[in-house]
Scaffold this motif. Structure first.
Motif, short mmCIF file in Angstrom:
data_model
loop_
_atom_site.label_atom_id
_atom_site.label_comp_id
_atom_site.label_asym_id
_atom_site.label_seq_id
_atom_site.Cartn_x
_atom_site.Cartn_y
_atom_site.Cartn_z
N GLY A 14 0.83 -1.10 -0.09
CA GLY A 14 0.04 -0.12 0.18
C GLY A 14 0.93 1.17 0.01
O GLY A 14 0.44 2.27 -0.22
N VAL A 15 2.27 1.10 0.41
CA VAL A 15 3.04 2.19 -0.06
C VAL A 15 3.24 2.62 -1.66
O VAL A 15 3.80 1.67 -1.97
CB VAL A 15 4.17 2.17 1.04
N LYS A 16 3.04 3.85 -1.67
CA LYS A 16 3.29 4.28 -3.16
C LYS A 16 4.59 5.17 -3.18
O LYS A 16 5.30 5.07 -4.38
CB LYS A 16 2.30 5.11 -3.54
N ASP A 17 5.03 5.89 -2.09
CA ASP A 17 6.12 6.89 -2.30
C ASP A 17 6.38 7.40 -1.02
O ASP A 17 5.63 7.47 0.08
CB ASP A 17 5.80 8.11 -3.08
N THR A 18 7.79 7.51 -0.67
CA THR A 18 8.08 8.15 0.65
C THR A 18 9.03 9.11 0.23
O THR A 18 9.56 9.55 -0.54
CB THR A 18 9.04 7.11 1.29
N TYR A 19 9.13 10.25 1.35
CA TYR A 19 9.90 11.40 1.30
C TYR A 19 10.61 11.52 3.00
O TYR A 19 9.74 11.64 3.91
CB TYR A 19 9.19 12.79 1.00
N THR A 20 11.81 11.50 2.90
CA THR A 20 12.58 11.10 4.07
C THR A 20 13.28 12.50 4.73
O THR A 20 14.05 13.19 3.59
CB THR A 20 13.53 10.28 4.12
N LEU A 21 13.00 13.01 5.98
CA LEU A 21 13.55 14.17 6.45
C LEU A 21 14.58 13.70 7.47
O LEU A 21 14.11 12.99 8.59
CB LEU A 21 12.80 15.07 7.02
N GLN A 22 15.83 14.17 7.55
CA GLN A 22 16.84 13.69 8.52
C GLN A 22 16.91 14.99 9.44
O GLN A 22 16.94 15.68 9.21
CB GLN A 22 18.15 13.36 8.00
N THR A 23 16.81 14.64 10.83
CA THR A 23 17.11 15.66 11.75
C THR A 23 18.29 15.88 12.36
O THR A 23 19.16 15.17 12.17
CB THR A 23 16.00 15.39 12.98
N PHE A 24 18.51 17.07 12.80
CA PHE A 24 19.86 17.31 13.46
C PHE A 24 19.85 17.63 15.00
O PHE A 24 20.46 17.14 15.71
CB PHE A 24 20.52 18.50 12.61
N ASN A 25 18.97 18.54 15.44
CA ASN A 25 18.75 18.95 16.73
C ASN A 25 17.24 19.03 17.23
O ASN A 25 16.44 19.24 16.15
CB ASN A 25 19.36 20.25 17.11
N ALA A 26 16.73 18.56 18.40
CA ALA A 26 15.77 18.74 18.63
C ALA A 26 15.58 19.83 19.71
O ALA A 26 16.50 19.96 20.97
CB ALA A 26 14.87 17.30 19.26
N PHE A 27 14.46 20.68 19.95
CA PHE A 27 14.48 21.83 20.64
C PHE A 27 13.31 21.68 21.55
O PHE A 27 12.09 21.28 21.08
CB PHE A 27 14.45 23.16 20.25
N SER A 28 13.03 21.92 22.85
CA SER A 28 11.98 21.84 23.44
C SER A 28 11.85 23.16 24.63
O SER A 28 13.05 23.65 24.55
CB SER A 28 12.02 20.64 24.69
N PRO A 29 10.71 23.39 24.95
CA PRO A 29 10.69 24.83 25.81
C PRO A 29 11.54 24.48 27.06
O PRO A 29 11.48 23.55 27.75
CB PRO A 29 9.24 24.89 26.09
N GLY A 30 12.36 25.66 27.12
CA GLY A 30 13.15 25.70 28.24
C GLY A 30 14.70 24.85 28.05
O GLY A 30 15.41 24.66 29.11
N ARG A 31 14.65 24.25 27.07
CA ARG A 31 16.21 23.39 26.72
C ARG A 31 16.64 23.86 25.44
O ARG A 31 15.87 24.21 24.31
CB ARG A 31 15.86 22.00 26.58
N ALA A 32 17.91 24.08 25.35
CA ALA A 32 18.56 24.24 23.98
C ALA A 32 18.72 23.19 22.99
O ALA A 32 18.96 22.00 23.72
CB ALA A 32 19.95 25.17 24.42
#
Length: 84
Positions: free
Chosen positions: A66-84
């Motif tokens: 059922g999967v026809k196509d994909t698009y992948t995003l690689q992340t670098f950093n995650a940011f949360s409130p109050g944290r760098a």
């Protein structure tokens, strides 16, 4: 662990079935969301540092029926409130 986001385009009428199958069978899946627009689903996956992103997407995600196509995003950093 590193996060990747994968947007998934499904065959017509298959998005919820694909989402459920991935949620039930792919341990690297953290979250799966149904979305609007060009793609039907967006999944957040956590991979081990040595795990090959391309092989994971091609062998584990694109082979789900059922999967026809994909698009992948690689992340670098995650940011949360109050944290760098």
């Amino acid at each position: 662990m590193r996060a990747i986001f994968v947007m998934i385009k499904c065959e017509m009428g298959q998005a919820y079935r694909v989402a459920r199958e991935m949620a039930d069978t792919i341990p690297e899946l953290s979250e799966m969301h149904s979305i609007s627009g060009q793609y039907d689903l967006m999944g957040k996956f956590y991979l081990e540092p040595e795990q090959d992103i391309g092989l994971f997407v091609v062998e584990r995600l694109q082979t789900v029926a059922g999967v026809k196509d994909t698009y992948t995003l690689q992340t670098f950093n995650a940011f949360s409130p109050g944290r760098a």
